[in-house]
Write a protein that holds these residues in place. Structure first.
Motif, PDB file in Angstrom:
ATOM      1  N   VAL A   1       0.862  -1.184   0.000  1.00  0.00           N
ATOM      2  CA  VAL A   1       0.000   0.000   0.000  1.00  0.00           C
ATOM      3  C   VAL A   1       0.896   1.231   0.000  1.00  0.00           C
ATOM      4  N   MET A   2       0.619   2.159  -0.919  1.00  0.00           N
ATOM      5  CA  MET A   2       1.370   3.417  -0.997  1.00  0.00           C
ATOM      6  C   MET A   2       0.377   4.574  -1.055  1.00  0.00           C
ATOM      7  N   PRO A   3       0.696   5.700  -0.435  1.00  0.00           N
ATOM      8  CA  PRO A   3      -0.197   6.862  -0.533  1.00  0.00           C
ATOM      9  C   PRO A   3      -0.147   7.447  -1.942  1.00  0.00           C
ATOM     10  N   MET A   4      -1.291   7.932  -2.396  1.00  0.00           N
ATOM     11  CA  MET A   4      -1.366   8.508  -3.741  1.00  0.00           C
ATOM     12  C   MET A   4      -0.647   9.864  -3.768  1.00  0.00           C
ATOM     13  N   GLU A   5       0.091  10.071  -4.827  1.00  0.00           N
ATOM     14  CA  GLU A   5       0.755  11.349  -5.012  1.00  0.00           C
ATOM     15  C   GLU A   5      -0.214  12.315  -5.695  1.00  0.00           C
ATOM     16  N   LYS A   6       0.065  13.587  -5.571  1.00  0.00           N
ATOM     17  CA  LYS A   6      -0.758  14.580  -6.263  1.00  0.00           C
ATOM     18  C   LYS A   6      -0.475  14.481  -7.747  1.00  0.00           C
ATOM     19  N   LYS A   7      -1.551  14.557  -8.516  1.00  0.00           N
ATOM     20  CA  LYS A   7      -1.408  14.415  -9.951  1.00  0.00           C
ATOM     21  C   LYS A   7      -0.766  15.674 -10.537  1.00  0.00           C
TER      22      LYS A   7
END
Length: 125
Positions: free
Chosen positions: A117-123
């Protein structure tokens, strides 16, 4: 005649060869078991790294995250599932460890699942 019989009975020549022949199958079997444990351990480490690489790619909004996970698990049969979500990217890799074929053990399988599980980066725009 009796002395000749006792000379054969008390003779210990060749006993080491017989002991080796008796223990050799056990030595071979233990070596194969150690090799199999090593293969399973290697497979678990590779599958966990593949899940982590796929989750990292999915969290960076890469559309090819499945291929990245499959390519990272080179040499293993894997099924990749999951993907990017709202807050986190979750990738599950279901893998099969390679099994040494032995004549008396035919249908042995070792399947396991690794996930990351990884946190989503800002697009980026």
């Amino acid at each position: 005649m009796r002395t000749r019989w006792f000379s054969y009975v008390n003779n210990e020549r060749g006993t080491q060869a017989l002991q080796f022949l008796g223990l050799f199958p056990l030595i071979l079997l233990s070596m194969l078991i150690i090799w199999q444990v090593g293969l399973i351990s290697y497979s678990v480490v590779v599958a966990e790294a593949a899940a982590r690489d796929g989750a990292r790619a999915a969290s960076a909004h890469d559309d090819n995250w499945k291929e990245i996970a499959k390519n990272s698990a080179y040499g293993l049969e894997v099924e990749v599932s999951g993907g990017p979500g709202e807050d986190v990217a979750t990738v599950k890799v279901k893998a099969k460890a390679p099994i040494i074929s032995l004549p008396w053990i035919e249908n042995m399988k070792f399947e396991f699942t690794a996930d990351a599980v990884m946190p989503m980066e800002k697009k980026r725009e």
